[in-house]
Design a protein around this motif. Structure first.
Motif, PDB file in Angstrom:
ATOM      1  N   ASN A 187     -48.717  34.674  29.960  1.00 46.17           N
ATOM      2  CA  ASN A 187     -49.164  36.051  30.181  1.00 46.17           C
ATOM      3  C   ASN A 187     -49.466  36.706  28.837  1.00 46.17           C
ATOM      4  N   PRO A 188     -50.702  37.157  28.624  1.00 47.88           N
ATOM      5  CA  PRO A 188     -51.025  37.810  27.353  1.00 47.88           C
ATOM      6  C   PRO A 188     -50.102  39.007  27.090  1.00 47.88           C
ATOM      7  N   ARG A 189     -49.846  39.248  25.805  1.00 43.98           N
ATOM      8  CA  ARG A 189     -49.003  40.389  25.430  1.00 43.98           C
ATOM      9  C   ARG A 189     -49.870  41.618  25.208  1.00 43.98           C
ATOM     10  N   ILE A 190     -49.240  42.751  25.342  1.00 37.81           N
ATOM     11  CA  ILE A 190     -49.937  43.992  25.019  1.00 37.81           C
ATOM     12  C   ILE A 190     -49.971  44.128  23.497  1.00 37.81           C
ATOM     13  N   LYS A 191     -51.165  44.442  22.964  1.00 39.99           N
ATOM     14  CA  LYS A 191     -51.313  44.607  21.515  1.00 39.99           C
ATOM     15  C   LYS A 191     -51.626  46.069  21.223  1.00 39.99           C
ATOM     16  N   PRO A 192     -51.213  46.628  20.108  1.00 36.19           N
ATOM     17  CA  PRO A 192     -50.286  46.045  19.142  1.00 36.19           C
ATOM     18  C   PRO A 192     -48.879  45.881  19.729  1.00 36.19           C
ATOM     19  N   PRO A 193     -48.004  45.188  19.020  1.00 37.68           N
ATOM     20  CA  PRO A 193     -48.196  44.569  17.699  1.00 37.68           C
ATOM     21  C   PRO A 193     -49.065  43.320  17.772  1.00 37.68           C
ATOM     22  N   PHE A 194     -49.854  43.113  16.726  1.00 33.52           N
ATOM     23  CA  PHE A 194     -50.671  41.917  16.618  1.00 33.52           C
ATOM     24  C   PHE A 194     -49.826  40.762  16.081  1.00 33.52           C
ATOM     25  N   PRO A 195     -50.266  39.530  16.368  1.00 34.78           N
ATOM     26  CA  PRO A 195     -49.486  38.377  15.899  1.00 34.78           C
ATOM     27  C   PRO A 195     -49.220  38.398  14.392  1.00 34.78           C
ATOM     28  N   ALA A 196     -50.131  38.977  13.612  1.00 28.80           N
ATOM     29  CA  ALA A 196     -49.925  38.997  12.159  1.00 28.80           C
ATOM     30  C   ALA A 196     -48.644  39.747  11.789  1.00 28.80           C
ATOM     31  N   ILE A 197     -48.182  40.621  12.677  1.00 29.47           N
ATOM     32  CA  ILE A 197     -46.946  41.367  12.436  1.00 29.47           C
ATOM     33  C   ILE A 197     -45.791  40.742  13.240  1.00 29.47           C
ATOM     34  N   ALA A 198     -46.019  40.553  14.524  1.00 28.26           N
ATOM     35  CA  ALA A 198     -44.992  39.952  15.380  1.00 28.26           C
ATOM     36  C   ALA A 198     -45.655  38.949  16.313  1.00 28.26           C
ATOM     37  N   LEU A 200     -45.278  34.444  16.917  1.00 26.70           N
ATOM     38  CA  LEU A 200     -44.378  33.429  17.465  1.00 26.70           C
ATOM     39  C   LEU A 200     -42.917  33.767  17.136  1.00 26.70           C
ATOM     40  N   TYR A 201     -42.066  33.786  18.136  1.00 27.17           N
ATOM     41  CA  TYR A 201     -40.645  34.149  17.999  1.00 27.17           C
ATOM     42  C   TYR A 201     -40.476  35.490  17.284  1.00 27.17           C
ATOM     43  N   GLY A 202     -41.458  36.352  17.450  1.00 25.23           N
ATOM     44  CA  GLY A 202     -41.386  37.672  16.824  1.00 25.23           C
ATOM     45  C   GLY A 202     -41.697  37.677  15.337  1.00 25.23           C
ATOM     46  N   CYS A 203     -42.097  36.529  14.802  1.00 28.95           N
ATOM     47  CA  CYS A 203     -42.359  36.438  13.354  1.00 28.95           C
ATOM     48  C   CYS A 203     -43.867  36.543  13.075  1.00 28.95           C
ATOM     49  N   PRO A 204     -44.233  36.939  11.848  1.00 28.33           N
ATOM     50  CA  PRO A 204     -45.650  37.017  11.499  1.00 28.33           C
ATOM     51  C   PRO A 204     -46.344  35.667  11.709  1.00 28.33           C
ATOM     52  N   THR A 205     -47.483  35.696  12.374  1.00 31.58           N
ATOM     53  CA  THR A 205     -48.147  34.453  12.774  1.00 31.58           C
ATOM     54  C   THR A 205     -49.660  34.597  12.666  1.00 31.58           C
ATOM     55  N   VAL A 206     -50.290  33.524  12.210  1.00 32.30           N
ATOM     56  CA  VAL A 206     -51.748  33.463  12.268  1.00 32.30           C
ATOM     57  C   VAL A 206     -52.126  32.419  13.310  1.00 32.30           C
ATOM     58  N   VAL A 207     -53.030  32.788  14.204  1.00 34.26           N
ATOM     59  CA  VAL A 207     -53.571  31.825  15.167  1.00 34.26           C
ATOM     60  C   VAL A 207     -55.035  31.600  14.814  1.00 34.26           C
ATOM     61  N   ASN A 208     -55.398  30.352  14.605  1.00 28.84           N
ATOM     62  CA  ASN A 208     -56.789  30.027  14.299  1.00 28.84           C
ATOM     63  C   ASN A 208     -57.263  28.831  15.110  1.00 28.84           C
ATOM     64  N   ASN A 209     -58.542  28.853  15.384  1.00 29.18           N
ATOM     65  CA  ASN A 209     -59.185  27.766  16.103  1.00 29.18           C
ATOM     66  C   ASN A 209     -59.219  26.472  15.266  1.00 29.18           C
ATOM     67  N   VAL A 210     -59.322  25.346  15.937  1.00 26.46           N
ATOM     68  CA  VAL A 210     -59.386  24.031  15.290  1.00 26.46           C
ATOM     69  C   VAL A 210     -60.495  23.972  14.230  1.00 26.46           C
TER      70      VAL A 210
END
Ligand SMILES: Cc1cc2nc3c(=O)[nH]c(=O)nc-3n(C[C@H](O)[C@H](O)[C@H](O)COP(=O)(O)O)c2cc1C
Ligand code: SF4
Ligand code: FES
Lengths: 452, 174
Positions: A187-198, A200-210
C-alpha cells in the motif's frame, strides 16, 4: 550507429560472468569512485550529467540524491527498483539478465556516493530466474572483494541483497515498494514524508530504477560533462527503449536521445517498420500509463516539428497533443488494432492492480473497465463516452499515489484522439461483435481532431 | 491428499534464517515474501492456512500478518492448483500479438477454461498481467520459466514436455 553506454557488450559471450565483464572494463567506476573521489564528488558528477530517473517520472537523479537526509548515526539505504511491471516495459529485465554486473557495479558506486552500507535490489517475483542470475553475480562480486567489508582497502563496507516480490504492479511505486520490502502489503504511503527523509524502516532512502543506477557507471567513468554531451536539451545520455506491439523488430534498443521517433520506428537499425506491411495507426511511447497518440501526432508535433525521442519532445503539446517518455515502453499499433479494446485492456489492468486504498481509484478503475467492456462488446450508449470522461477526471489528482493518474490518462487520451472510434462502436454494434473486428475492415478515422 | 507434515527440513529452515539475516536487527519480517515463496514451492504450490501458520511461527509474527500479505500478491495461491500452472499474459502488447488466441488454443486443447484445472491435476490455466516479455509475445510463464514467441506448434511441444516431465513446476530462486 548511436553510442551505447549500457548494453554495448551485451553480445560478448560470458559477459554475465565477473571475469569477462571485468575484461571489458567492468568495475572501473567503483575503483575510480572509491579510490579517487569523495562521495560528494560522485553526486556532483551525477548532477552534471543531467541524468534523469529512468523509472518513469524523469526526475533529475543528482538532485534527488542531494535531498537525502544525513542525520548522524542513522542508517541510509539505496533501494533499486527492479519491479518493472508497467505494460510494454521490459528493458530492465534485459539489462539484468544479460549484464547483471552492470547493475551491481552501479549499485556499489551509487551506494558509496550516498553513504549506504546496506542496499537492496527489489525485483518483481515473476523475474525469479533473473533474481538467480543477480544472486550469482553478487556472490562473484563478494568473492572478488567488490562487496563486503573494507572494499578495496578503503574502509568502506557494503552489503547488497536481492529481494523478491510476489506479483503486484503497485509495488513499483516507490513507497509501496518500501512497504513490500518491509514484509507488508504494497500500500503506497502518504507523502510527505518522502523516502529521502523517512524511507525504508523509517530511515533516509533513495529509490532508483535499474537503468538509472546502471547509467551511473559511464557517468563516473567518463565524467558527467561527457555524458551530458549526448542527447538534446534536458534529455541527456542514452535511453533503453523496449519496443513491442506491431513492429517488425520488437526488442530492447539503446538510443541516444537525439534520434527522431520516425527513425526509431522505421529504420533498420531499430524497429524496422510496422509488421505485416500495415500502416501505423497509433502509439503509446512510454508504457501503458502515458497518453496514446495517433500516428500523425506521434511523428510530428502539433507545431509541425519532427518529434524526437526525448523527454521534452515526446511531451511537447502537453496532454492535448503530446505524450511522455515514461518508462520507455514503446507500443506500436497498426491499422487493425481496436483502440477501444486496447483502452478496455489497460483499464482492466489498472483495476486489477489498484491497491484499493483510495475510493476514486478503487471504484473508478472498476467503473471504467465495465463501461469500456460494454462499449467494446457492442452494448454501449453514446452517454457512456462522456461518462468515461467524467470518471477519469474525478480520479486524476485525487488519490494517494500516481496509479490513479496512470489509470485515468490512457482513457482520456483515447477519447481525446479517437472519439470517432468510440462512437463507431456505439453506432455499429453488430460490426464489432467479432473481437478482431478491425482486422477485416481497418478503422482509420478521418483526419484526427482534438475534441476535448 | 498428501499427509506431508507442514514443516521444512533443516536445510530449508537454515535458508530461511539466512534470508532473515539480510535485514537489520528486528526487521526480519522483511523476509516474509521470500519465505512464502519457499513455502509455496515446498508444499504443493499453494499456501494453506497450516502453511501460513507455520511461516508465522518461523518469523515469530501473527498468522494474520502472513495472511494479509499472502492475499495481496497475485503470485501466492490460496487454493490448490495443478502441477503446471500456465500463466498467460493477456495485457495489450501481448494481446496485439495473439494472447487471446493462445488462451483459446489452450482452453480447447486442455478442455478447461481459464481458472480451471484439468481432471488429472496436471494443468491450470491462469491469465496474468504484463510479465515484461512484450517483445516476444505471445508468451506464458510456467514455474520460473518464460516460454516466448509461442505458436500452436510450440505450445503443443511445451504441453508434451511438461506432461512427460510430470513434475510440479515451481519458482525457487535459492
Ligand atoms: C504505479 C506505479 C508503478 C511504478 N512502477 C515502477 C517500476 O516498475 N519501476 C520503476 O523503476 N519505477 C516505477 N515507478 C516509479 C517509482 O515510483 C519511482 O519514481 C522510481 O523508481 C524512481 O526511480 P528513478 O528516479 O530512477 O526513475 C512506478 C510508479 C507508480 C506510480
Ligand atoms: S491511487 Fe490506487 S493504487 Fe494508489 S494508493 Fe490509491 S487506491 Fe492504491
Ligand atoms: S504485455 Fe505480455 S509480457 Fe508485456
Amino acid at each position: 550507429m548511436g553510442r551505447k553506454l549500457l548494453i554495448e557488450h551485451v553480445h560478448v559471450p560470458g559477459i554475465e560472468t565477473l571475469e569477462v565483464y571485468r575484461s571489458k572494463g567492468g568495475y572501473t567506476s567503483v575503483e575510480k569512485a572509491i579510490k579517487t573521489m569523495s562521495p560528494e564528488a560522485v553526486v556532483e558528477e551525477v548532477k552534471k550529467s543531467g541524468l534523469r530517473g529512468r523509472g518513469g517520472a524523469g526526475f533529475p537523479t543528482g538532485l534527488k540524491w542531494s535531498f537525502l537526509a544525513k542525520p548522524p548515526g542513522v542508517a541510509r539505504y539505496l533501494v533499486c527498483n527492479a519491479d518493472e511491471s508497467e505494460p510494454g516495459t521490459f528493458k530492465d529485465r534485459y539489462l539484468m539478465e544479460k549484464i547483471p554486473h552492470a547493475l551491481i557495479e552501479g549499485m556499489i558506486t551509487s551506494s558509496y556516493a550516498l553513504g549506504a552500507h546496506t542496499s537492496y535490489i527489489y525485483i518483481r517475483g515473476e523475474y525469479f530466474y533473473v533474481a538467480r542470475i543477480l544472486e550469482q553475480a553478487i556472490d562473484e562480486a563478494y568473492a572478488a572483494g567488490w562487496l563486503g567489508k573494507n572494499i578495496l582497502g578503503s574502509g568502506y563496507d557494503l552489503d547488497l541483497y536481492v529481494h523478491i516480490g510476489a506479483g503486484a504492479y503497485i509495488c513499483g511505486e516507490e513507497t509501496a515498494l518500501l512497504e513490500s520490502l518491509e514484509g507488508k502489503r504494497g500500500n503506497p504511503r502518504i507523502k510527505p514524508p518522502f523516502p529521502a527523509i523517512a524511507g525504508l524502516y523509517g530511515c533516509p532512502t533513495v529509490v532508483n530504477n535499474v537503468e538509472t543506477i546502471a547509467a551511473v557507471v559511464p557517468i563516473v567513468n567518463e565524467g558527467g560533462c561527457e555524458y551530458a554531451k549526448i542527447g538534446i536539451g534536458k534529455s541527456t545520455g542514452t535511453k533503453l527503449i523496449s519496443a513491442g506491439g506491431h513492429l517488425n523488430k520488437p526488442g530492447v534498443y539503446e538510443i541516444e536521445m537525439s534520434i527522431s521517433v520516425e527513425e526509431f520506428i522505421y529504420s533498420d537499425e531499430y524497429c524496422g517498420g510496422i509488421s505485416g506491411g500495415k500502416k501505423l495507426k497509433a502509439c503509446v511511447p512510454g508504457g501503458s500509463s502515458v497518453p496514446i497518440l495517433p500516428a500523425d501526432l506521434l511523428l510530428t508535433t502539433a507545431n509541425g516539428e519532427k518529434r524526437m525521442m526525448t523527454y521534452e519532445s515526446l511531451s511537447d503539446g502537453g496532454f492535448a497533443t503530446g505524450s511522455m517518455m515514461g518508462s520507455g515502453g514503446f507500443i506500436a499499433y497498426n491499422e487493425t488494432a481496436c483502440i477501444v479494446r486496447n483502452t478496455w485492456n489497460f483499464s482492466r489492468f489498472y483495476h486489477h492492480e489498484s491497491c484499493g486504498q483510495c475510493s476514486p481509484c478503487r471504484e473508478g478503475t472498476g467503473w471504467m473497465e465495465k463501461i469500456l467492456h460494454r462499449l467494446e462488446n457492442g452494448h454501449g450508449k453514446m452517454e457512456d463516452i462522456d461518462l468515461l470522461w467524467d470518471i477519469q477526471r474525478k480520479i486524476e489528482g485525487n488519490t494517494i499515489c500516481p496509479l490513479g493518474d496512470a489509470a485515468a490518462w490512457p482513457v482520456a487520451a483515447a477519447i481525446r484522439h479517437f472519439r470517432e472510434e468510440f462512437e463507431y462502436h456505439v453506432k455499429y454494434p453488430e460490426k464489432i461483435k467479432d473481437p478482431n473486428h478491425f482486422h477485416k475492415q481497418s478503422f482509420l478515422s478521418s483526419k484526427q481532431s482534438v475534441t476535448i | 491428499m498428501s499427509i506431508k507434515e507442514t514443516k521444512f527440513n533443516s536445510e530449508t529452515l537454515a535458508l530461511c534464517h539466512k534470508l532473515m539475516k539480510r535485514y537489520p536487527e528486528g526487521k526480519h519480517k522483511s523476509a516474509l515474501i521470500p519465505i512464502l515463496h519457499i513455502a509455496q514451492a515446498e508444499f504443493d504450490g499453494w499456501l494453506s492456512s497450516e502453511t501460513m501458520d507455520y511461516v508465522a511461527s518461523i518469523l515469530k509474527i501473527q498468522s494474520i500478518e502472513v495472511f494479509e500479505v499472502a492475499s495481496f500478491y497475485s503470485m501466492f495461491n490460496l487454493k490448490p492448483i495443478g502441477k503446471c500452472m500456465l500463466e498467460v499474459c493477456r495485457t495489450a502488447p501481448c494481446w496485439l500479438n495473439g494472447a487471446d488466441e493462445l488462451v483459446a488454443y489452450l482452453e480447447k486443447k486442455l478442455g478447461i477454461k481459464v481458472g480451471e484445472t484439468t481432471k488429472d491435476g496436471m494443468f491450470t490455466i491462469k491469465t496474468v498481467e504484463c510479465l515484461g516479455s512484450c517483445g516476444t509475445s505471445p508468451m506464458l510463464q510456467c514455474g520460473a520459466k518464460y516460454y516466448e514467441n509461442l505458436t500452436n506448434q510450440k505450445t503443443d511441444e511445451l504441453l508434451e514436455n511438461l506432461k512427460r516431465e510430470n513434475k510440479r513446476q515451481t519458482y525457487t530462486a535459492y
